[in-house]
Scaffold this motif. Sequence first.
Motif, PDB file in Angstrom:
ATOM      1  N   ALA A 315      -0.995  13.161  -0.170  1.00 17.45           N
ATOM      2  CA  ALA A 315      -0.090  12.019  -0.327  1.00 17.45           C
ATOM      3  C   ALA A 315       0.330  11.418   1.008  1.00 17.45           C
ATOM      4  CB  ALA A 315       1.147  12.439  -1.115  1.00 17.45           C
ATOM      5  N   LYS A 316       0.308  12.219   2.067  1.00 15.44           N
ATOM      6  CA  LYS A 316       0.718  11.707   3.381  1.00 15.44           C
ATOM      7  C   LYS A 316      -0.291  10.705   3.937  1.00 15.44           C
ATOM      8  CE  LYS A 316       4.428  14.152   3.430  1.00 15.44           C
ATOM      9  NZ  LYS A 316       5.737  13.467   3.179  1.00 15.44           N
ATOM     10  N   THR A 317      -1.518  10.718   3.413  1.00 18.70           N
ATOM     11  CA  THR A 317      -2.546   9.787   3.894  1.00 18.70           C
ATOM     12  C   THR A 317      -2.610   8.516   3.047  1.00 18.70           C
ATOM     13  OG1 THR A 317      -4.319  10.695   2.487  1.00 18.70           O
ATOM     14  CG2 THR A 317      -3.917  11.779   4.611  1.00 18.70           C
ATOM     15  N   ALA A 318      -1.698   8.368   2.098  1.00 19.68           N
ATOM     16  CA  ALA A 318      -1.776   7.258   1.145  1.00 19.68           C
ATOM     17  C   ALA A 318      -1.691   5.904   1.837  1.00 19.68           C
ATOM     18  CB  ALA A 318      -0.666   7.381   0.102  1.00 19.68           C
ATOM     19  N   GLN A 319      -2.557   5.013   1.404  1.00 15.31           N
ATOM     20  CA  GLN A 319      -2.464   3.616   1.799  1.00 15.31           C
ATOM     21  C   GLN A 319      -2.750   2.755   0.575  1.00 15.31           C
ATOM     22  OE1 GLN A 319      -5.516   2.236   4.552  1.00 15.31           O
ATOM     23  NE2 GLN A 319      -6.746   4.059   4.159  1.00 15.31           N
ATOM     24  N   VAL A 320      -2.091   1.625   0.517  1.00 17.03           N
ATOM     25  CA  VAL A 320      -2.318   0.692  -0.581  1.00 17.03           C
ATOM     26  C   VAL A 320      -3.429  -0.256  -0.156  1.00 17.03           C
ATOM     27  CG1 VAL A 320      -1.282  -1.051  -2.076  1.00 17.03           C
ATOM     28  CG2 VAL A 320       0.098   0.869  -1.255  1.00 17.03           C
ATOM     29  N   VAL A 321      -4.461  -0.374  -0.986  1.00 15.77           N
ATOM     30  CA  VAL A 321      -5.592  -1.243  -0.683  1.00 15.77           C
ATOM     31  C   VAL A 321      -5.708  -2.316  -1.754  1.00 15.77           C
ATOM     32  CG1 VAL A 321      -6.841   0.558   0.564  1.00 15.77           C
ATOM     33  CG2 VAL A 321      -7.242   0.264  -1.877  1.00 15.77           C
ATOM     34  N   ALA A 322      -6.099  -3.507  -1.353  1.00 17.31           N
ATOM     35  CA  ALA A 322      -6.351  -4.614  -2.267  1.00 17.31           C
ATOM     36  C   ALA A 322      -7.824  -4.978  -2.186  1.00 17.31           C
ATOM     37  CB  ALA A 322      -5.484  -5.820  -1.918  1.00 17.31           C
ATOM     38  N   VAL A 323      -8.449  -5.135  -3.356  1.00 15.00           N
ATOM     39  CA  VAL A 323      -9.883  -5.398  -3.429  1.00 15.00           C
ATOM     40  C   VAL A 323     -10.105  -6.726  -4.147  1.00 15.00           C
ATOM     41  CG1 VAL A 323     -12.085  -4.566  -4.347  1.00 15.00           C
ATOM     42  CG2 VAL A 323     -10.432  -2.938  -3.405  1.00 15.00           C
ATOM     43  N   ASP A 324     -11.005  -7.536  -3.632  1.00 14.02           N
ATOM     44  CA  ASP A 324     -11.323  -8.843  -4.190  1.00 14.02           C
ATOM     45  C   ASP A 324     -12.261  -8.665  -5.388  1.00 14.02           C
ATOM     46  OD1 ASP A 324     -12.519 -11.457  -4.653  1.00 14.02           O
ATOM     47  OD2 ASP A 324     -11.685 -12.057  -2.740  1.00 14.02           O
ATOM     48  N   VAL A 325     -11.822  -9.058  -6.559  1.00  9.80           N
ATOM     49  CA  VAL A 325     -12.633  -8.889  -7.771  1.00  9.80           C
ATOM     50  C   VAL A 325     -13.692  -9.973  -7.874  1.00  9.80           C
ATOM     51  CG1 VAL A 325     -12.562  -8.864 -10.293  1.00  9.80           C
ATOM     52  CG2 VAL A 325     -10.775  -7.702  -9.000  1.00  9.80           C
ATOM     53  N   ALA A 326     -13.405 -11.171  -7.395  1.00  9.98           N
ATOM     54  CA  ALA A 326     -14.351 -12.281  -7.517  1.00  9.98           C
ATOM     55  C   ALA A 326     -15.492 -12.168  -6.504  1.00  9.98           C
ATOM     56  CB  ALA A 326     -13.612 -13.606  -7.343  1.00  9.98           C
ATOM     57  N   ALA A 365       1.616 -10.893  -0.601  1.00  8.74           N
ATOM     58  CA  ALA A 365       0.240 -11.184  -1.001  1.00  8.74           C
ATOM     59  C   ALA A 365      -0.763 -10.807   0.089  1.00  8.74           C
ATOM     60  CB  ALA A 365       0.109 -12.656  -1.364  1.00  8.74           C
ATOM     61  N   ASP A 366      -0.312 -10.802   1.357  1.00  7.63           N
ATOM     62  CA  ASP A 366      -1.200 -10.445   2.462  1.00  7.63           C
ATOM     63  C   ASP A 366      -1.170  -8.956   2.786  1.00  7.63           C
ATOM     64  OD1 ASP A 366       1.340 -10.268   3.465  1.00  7.63           O
ATOM     65  OD2 ASP A 366       1.003 -11.542   5.214  1.00  7.63           O
ATOM     66  N   GLY A 367      -0.410  -8.185   2.018  1.00  7.49           N
ATOM     67  CA  GLY A 367      -0.374  -6.740   2.209  1.00  7.49           C
ATOM     68  C   GLY A 367       0.689  -6.236   3.152  1.00  7.49           C
ATOM     69  N   THR A 368       1.415  -7.121   3.814  1.00  8.63           N
ATOM     70  CA  THR A 368       2.473  -6.667   4.718  1.00  8.63           C
ATOM     71  C   THR A 368       3.700  -6.246   3.918  1.00  8.63           C
ATOM     72  OG1 THR A 368       3.300  -8.922   4.978  1.00  8.63           O
ATOM     73  CG2 THR A 368       1.697  -8.137   6.593  1.00  8.63           C
ATOM     74  N   VAL A 369       4.405  -5.244   4.423  1.00  5.47           N
ATOM     75  CA  VAL A 369       5.612  -4.759   3.757  1.00  5.47           C
ATOM     76  C   VAL A 369       6.767  -5.704   4.088  1.00  5.47           C
ATOM     77  CG1 VAL A 369       7.288  -2.896   3.638  1.00  5.47           C
ATOM     78  CG2 VAL A 369       4.854  -2.364   3.740  1.00  5.47           C
ATOM     79  N   ARG A 370       7.306  -6.359   3.077  1.00  3.96           N
ATOM     80  CA  ARG A 370       8.429  -7.283   3.265  1.00  3.96           C
ATOM     81  C   ARG A 370       9.735  -6.526   3.452  1.00  3.96           C
ATOM     82  NH1 ARG A 370       5.132 -11.244   4.618  1.00  3.96           N
ATOM     83  NH2 ARG A 370       3.991 -12.181   2.889  1.00  3.96           N
ATOM     84  N   TRP A 371       9.907  -5.450   2.707  1.00  6.52           N
ATOM     85  CA  TRP A 371      11.079  -4.606   2.881  1.00  6.52           C
ATOM     86  C   TRP A 371      10.824  -3.254   2.247  1.00  6.52           C
ATOM     87  CZ3 TRP A 371      12.202  -3.306  -2.007  1.00  6.52           C
ATOM     88  CH2 TRP A 371      12.196  -4.270  -3.032  1.00  6.52           C
ATOM     89  N   THR A 372      11.611  -2.269   2.657  1.00  6.49           N
ATOM     90  CA  THR A 372      11.637  -0.944   2.041  1.00  6.49           C
ATOM     91  C   THR A 372      13.091  -0.579   1.805  1.00  6.49           C
ATOM     92  OG1 THR A 372       9.579  -0.231   3.103  1.00  6.49           O
ATOM     93  CG2 THR A 372      11.058   1.486   2.302  1.00  6.49           C
ATOM     94  N   ARG A 373      13.415  -0.147   0.592  1.00 10.47           N
ATOM     95  CA  ARG A 373      14.799   0.152   0.231  1.00 10.47           C
ATOM     96  C   ARG A 373      14.870   1.502  -0.486  1.00 10.47           C
ATOM     97  NH1 ARG A 373      15.241  -3.719   3.026  1.00 10.47           N
ATOM     98  NH2 ARG A 373      16.159  -5.761   2.570  1.00 10.47           N
ATOM     99  N   ASP A 374      16.042   2.138  -0.377  1.00  7.90           N
ATOM    100  CA  ASP A 374      16.294   3.321  -1.191  1.00  7.90           C
ATOM    101  C   ASP A 374      16.397   2.901  -2.656  1.00  7.90           C
ATOM    102  OD1 ASP A 374      16.386   4.836   1.077  1.00  7.90           O
ATOM    103  OD2 ASP A 374      18.568   5.062   1.112  1.00  7.90           O
TER     104      ASP A 374
END
Length: 446
Positions: A315-326, A365-374
């Motif tokens: 879990a420490k290596t987790a990254q969120v990836v987005a893949v283009d379906v089209a 939409a570009d994958g950047t983290v806008r915020w992180t909250r508890d």
Amino acid sequence: MFWVVAAASAVVLGVAATLAVVFWPKYPALAFQPLADPSRVAPAVPITSRFAAATVRGDRAYFASVSDDGTLGVVAADTGTGERLWGNPAAGDADDWQQLVALPDAVVAVSAEDDDRRRMVLLDPGSGKPLWDRVIGDDDTLLYAEDTVVLVDREEDRLLGLDVRGQGRVRWELKDPGSLSGSRTTTVLAATTPEDLAAPTSAKGAPFAEPLDDDRRIVQIGADRSARVIDARTGAVLVPPRQSVADPDDPVVAHDGTLVVAESDNARRIVAYDLAKLGEPRVLYTAPDDNTRFEHLTPCGTDRVCAVQTTSSDAKTAQVVAVDVAEGGRRWAWPLPDTNNLVPVGDSLLAAQNTTPAKVSLLGADGTVRWTRDGVAARLDGGNLLRFAKPLSTYTDDPSVAGEHLGDDAVELGPLSGVRPATCAWNTAVLACVADEDFVLRRFAG
């Protein structure tokens, strides 16, 4: 001159209206407001420490509580006025209960497992009167499409289409593919549309009231790794089984006409099939090595799917990836350790992290983290969400709540006090929750 001015004004107003339609966001900001005083709704049976739940569909909230002897009481209330519309113990009793679902044509209650069996009971949403009930297996699953309940009968290796308004009669039956092997393993999933992804969800991403008539196809993954497409209302096999598609436990989504599979074999690929024919797959993304794992596959915008990618399931290596379906290919990747759930909100994405304290992040939409909250967050529609300052507990608590339109500052709504937060459900204006002795409705948007 009067008619000339009037005509010119009409043209200006017409142009303004057109511009408003073109440029106004599809999901504008909700009129968030501080939590209103609660409207209290009396239960049909006393609320105990046993199962209790709320769910919302349209302008109706449905509540459930279980007495000490196992009797389930269900209540309906108007979310606008707070009026109690009906309440009764007509669902009967069981050792315990575990689920409450609101459909357009029925309220479904499902009991907990007892001697490898459960009960599903359907009530009329208008009157609360019983429609029908059925005994199902402890590991059977249920899907809903239009006026049909699809029962995945794992003991008999079959699918049944049950008529909601027809006393539960079997409208169609299909034998599981690969069932001759003796395996009771199969996965069945409903096809979704962009409209489904704009429906309110729980903090875990479970929809409260998604539309059931926009795409009534279901996909069955068999124990023999085959996939087939079925009309959930008629039972017609729209696309016959295609072999070597996926294992029943592979991450799979069927969305917007495409079946996307995160394969678990040595290729470690994400591939796509046309849901209309299940022809040759298109390879969308190939993992960097054989130790890569994909989890929590979900649609996350137009022509895009997202997943949590880890190395050796760490879990420490987790990254969120987005893949283009089209077009195929990875659009972006963002390291986010301990991510264990993804919920799309328009083209953005909520990512929950299994940390202490629990946290949630909003990715743009570009994958950047806008915020992180508890705490946790949930989707209201394609452009608005609810934020809770801490995880939702099953005991009485008072988490602070905020409403947020994507791209705007959050609006503090106040503490949600005196209720069991984990029981709460909502639409885009009202929270419905279970308190210690009654049920509560609280408006948070105008």
